[in-house]
Structures are given as C-alpha cells and as structure tokens.
Design an enzyme around this catalytic site. Sequence first.
Site, PDB file in Angstrom:
ATOM      1  N   GLY A   2       6.757   3.830   1.769  1.00 12.78           N
ATOM      2  CA  GLY A   2       7.041   3.186   2.770  1.00 12.78           C
ATOM      3  C   GLY A   2       7.391   3.940   4.010  1.00 12.78           C
ATOM      4  N   SER A   3       6.984   5.149   3.968  1.00 13.04           N
ATOM      5  CA  SER A   3       7.468   6.200   5.282  1.00 13.04           C
ATOM      6  C   SER A   3       6.630   5.759   6.390  1.00 13.04           C
ATOM      7  CB  SER A   3       7.039   7.656   4.842  1.00 13.04           C
ATOM      8  OG  SER A   3       5.691   7.739   4.919  1.00 13.04           O
ATOM      9  N   HIS A  63      -5.041   5.086   7.521  1.00 15.48           N
ATOM     10  CA  HIS A  63      -5.607   5.696   6.528  1.00 15.48           C
ATOM     11  C   HIS A  63      -5.669   7.122   6.822  1.00 15.48           C
ATOM     12  CE1 HIS A  63      -8.666   6.111   3.209  1.00 15.48           C
ATOM     13  NE2 HIS A  63      -9.223   7.095   4.183  1.00 15.48           N
ATOM     14  N   ASN A 101      -4.224  -1.238   9.820  1.00 16.01           N
ATOM     15  CA  ASN A 101      -4.299  -0.252   8.703  1.00 16.01           C
ATOM     16  C   ASN A 101      -4.018   1.235   9.263  1.00 16.01           C
ATOM     17  OD1 ASN A 101      -4.200   0.407   5.862  1.00 16.01           O
ATOM     18  ND2 ASN A 101      -6.297   0.937   5.907  1.00 16.01           N
ATOM     19  N   ARG A 123      -3.844  -3.273  -1.701  1.00 17.23           N
ATOM     20  CA  ARG A 123      -4.495  -4.283  -2.342  1.00 17.23           C
ATOM     21  C   ARG A 123      -5.593  -4.755  -1.251  1.00 17.23           C
ATOM     22  NH1 ARG A 123      -3.967  -6.608  -7.079  1.00 17.23           N
ATOM     23  NH2 ARG A 123      -4.239  -8.824  -6.181  1.00 17.23           N
TER      24      ARG A 123
END
Length: 203
Positions: free
Chosen positions: A11-12, A108, A106, A90
Amino acid sequence: MRLAILLSGRGSNFEAIHAAIAGAKLDAEIVCVISNRPSAAGLRRARELGLDAHLIDHRSYPTREAHEADVLRAIAEANPDFICLAGYMRLLSAAFVAAYPRRILNIHPSLLPAFPGVNAQAQAIAHGVRISGCTVHFVDENLDAGPIIVQRAVPVLDDDTADTLAARILEQEHVAYVEALAALSTRTWRIDGRLVIFEPASS
Ligand code: GRF
C-alpha cells in the site's frame, strides 16, 4: 476528486496519494479503500487513518463474478470519480472495466508496453535494458495496456538487482501517481485513440 483505492498488499502508492492529499499537493478525497487480502498492510493503514476500509476477500466467493459484484457494490456506495488500482493483484473482468470507462487507473513498474504482467522489474533486469521506470495508465480490458497518462524513467545500474531497481522505481511511482491524479483533476483532458491529451495549462 473522489478516489477509490483498490490494493492487495503493502500500500505504499496508496500512502503516497494519501500524503499528497494531507499535504495539500492533491485536491482529492479517498472515499474508500478496498483490499482483497486480509493481510494487506495497506488495509491496516487505511483503518488507522480512519478511512472507509473494506476487506472483500476473493477467497470467500465462489466465483470471480460474485467477488467483483461486492467490490462494485462497495465502489458504487462510495461514488468515486476515479478508481485507483494500487498493487491490486486481481484482473478486472471486461464488465468491471466497462462499468467505469476511463475512470480506472493503474500503476505498473515498467515503461509500458515493455514488461507487462508480474515481476516487471526482474523482467527489465533479465532483458538488460538500461532504462526502465513506471507507468500510470487507464485500465482497459487488456493487461497493463490502456492509454498512458504519466511515465517516469529510471536508469538501470550495472549492479542493480530486481530489488534495488524496484526500490528506485517505487520512489518514482509515488511521484507519478500523484502527478497523474493532479493532472486529471486540474486540467482539461481527452483521449484520442491511445493518446491522453492534456490541454496546455492556462496561465
Ligand atoms: C507497485 O510496484 C506497483 O507498480 C505494482 O504493485 C506494486 C504495489 O506497491 N502494480 P504498493 O502496494 O503500492 O507499495
């Protein structure tokens, strides 16, 4: 700007977004945090911070659809403008993505389209690239593939391991996620094909 955060672990990135809001660098509100894993440090932290935090453990559901239905229900109740995947391990179904077009982000840990999928930093080391980095992008129905909002480059050093490279990329992830959210919330933007186009900031 109302943000829902989906995470599975450390969770950083979530904490970086939270810190940017607390430090008035980002005009936003985290309206819910959802974890699919009970052990996620990010879930614990969200609770400590007094945020609306949900554990929706995929292992408690018979099907992907049933799990997603509950995740979607929690998101709908929170009514976010954007859904930020922040280490959410997920895959989202096409129906999930279609429910929030251009509203799911998102991050990445590579310069996409290089090295999609898991262990992107190890993939970069194995390939011998000299520059890697991170990408904040919109989520579409394909893996790590939607239109790119922000990228930040990180040099790969001769003695880098996957872990040392990941640590330096992570620092840039925290900057990039906040930068992307700030741009989406303060500037006029549109998507043209694969391009996310920001109008020049007005003076
Ligand atoms: C980050 O490296 C992110 O790019 C990837 O998963 C990791 C999550 O880290 N998608 P954290 O949970 O935000 O610390």
